[in-house]
Design an enzyme around this catalytic site. Structure first.
Site, PDB file in Angstrom:
ATOM      1  N   ASP A 191     -21.099  53.956  21.158  1.00 43.18           N
ATOM      2  CA  ASP A 191     -20.517  54.771  20.184  1.00 43.18           C
ATOM      3  C   ASP A 191     -20.442  56.203  20.198  1.00 43.18           C
ATOM      4  OD1 ASP A 191     -22.658  53.923  17.097  1.00 43.18           O
ATOM      5  OD2 ASP A 191     -23.067  54.451  19.445  1.00 43.18           O
ATOM      6  N   TYR A 216     -22.053  60.113  20.119  1.00 47.49           N
ATOM      7  CA  TYR A 216     -23.213  60.734  20.000  1.00 47.49           C
ATOM      8  C   TYR A 216     -23.224  61.260  18.306  1.00 47.49           C
ATOM      9  CZ  TYR A 216     -23.842  61.882  25.029  1.00 47.49           C
ATOM     10  OH  TYR A 216     -23.903  61.701  26.214  1.00 47.49           O
ATOM     11  N   PHE A 225     -20.083  59.792  26.733  1.00 48.17           N
ATOM     12  CA  PHE A 225     -21.363  60.420  27.456  1.00 48.17           C
ATOM     13  C   PHE A 225     -20.932  61.854  27.649  1.00 48.17           C
ATOM     14  CE2 PHE A 225     -21.030  55.845  29.214  1.00 48.17           C
ATOM     15  CZ  PHE A 225     -22.421  55.717  28.858  1.00 48.17           C
ATOM     16  N   HIS A 272     -28.159  50.431  31.283  1.00 53.08           N
ATOM     17  CA  HIS A 272     -27.457  51.828  30.654  1.00 53.08           C
ATOM     18  C   HIS A 272     -28.269  52.999  31.032  1.00 53.08           C
ATOM     19  CE1 HIS A 272     -26.771  54.688  27.476  1.00 53.08           C
ATOM     20  NE2 HIS A 272     -25.615  53.787  27.142  1.00 53.08           N
TER      21      HIS A 272
END
Length: 216
Positions: free
Chosen positions: A61, A63, A74, A183
């Site tokens: 989801d 920031y 990202f 991740h």
């Protein structure tokens, strides 16, 4: 609230958008701060039309800090401090491709080359990570993944972390390349994200299949 960009529009996707749209509109009416700004909810789809997709990078989801999210997984706008996960993505890019670290965290240039920077949830409440999960976004973005998988041209799907890897069943693995690793967040990056070489592997697959490689 924005409409789904034309290249992505389908009756099913429009129907699936009704639930998250209603939720986000209600949150805004309640004077809650929602990121990204509504005008940027579909930035990933606007910058990367369906017919242009060559690579999908799947995030979770947006920031949740002020000024960070702008609709691309990202990515942050130029001038915004680069978040830790993106710092690690750039470190892996540096070792994989022998390229110097970028001076900013905007991934718009990737998106314009056909890299769909898709979060599985497209909105979040300020300072509340994961607050818009299970509010209707997941069926919507699952359908986007299916639409890309149904393309006749081969695509690279980069799935970082377990939530992204749960989407494997939506992708036709006989046609597309699926790259998985932990991740890039500081909590998990040292468990196999570093050294996974997603950028060179993606370009090798694209070139082998007669598609232009990405200038990462």
């Amino acid at each position: 609230m924005l409409k789904i960009p034309p290249s992505w529009h389908s009756p099913l996707l429009a129907e699936l958008f009704k639930t998250p749209r209603s939720f986000v509109e209600q949150e805004i009416k309640l004077k809650k701060t929602v990121y990204p700004e509504p005008s940027q909810l579909f930035s990933a789809l606007e910058l990367t039309p369906l017919e242009d997709v060559r690579v999908v990078i799947l995030g979770q989801d947006p920031y949740h800090g002020e000024g960070e999210a702008h609709g691309l997984a990202f990515s942050v706008k130029e001038g915004v401090k680069i978040p830790p996960s993106l710092v690690n993505i750039f470190k892996e890019r540096e070792t994989d491709l022998k390229l110097p670290a970028p001076l900013h965290g905007s991934l718009v240039a990737w998106a314009r080359q056909g890299v769909l920077l898709l979060n599985t949830v497209l909105s979040v409440e300020k300072d509340r990570a994961g607050s818009h999960q299970k509010k209707g976004w997941e069926p919507f973005t699952d359908q986007i993944i299916r639409m890309v998988s149904e393309k006749s041209q081969p695509v690279v799907f980069i799935l970082w972390g377990l939530p992204a890897q749960k989407k494997v069943s939506l992708i036709d693995a006989t046609k597309h390349l699926i790259l998985t690793s932990p991740h890039p967040s500081p909590l998990s990056s040292y468990r196999g994200f570093f050294g996974s070489k997603p950028f060179s592997k993606a370009n090798e697959f694209l070139t082998k299949n007669g598609r232009d490689k990405i200038i990462w």
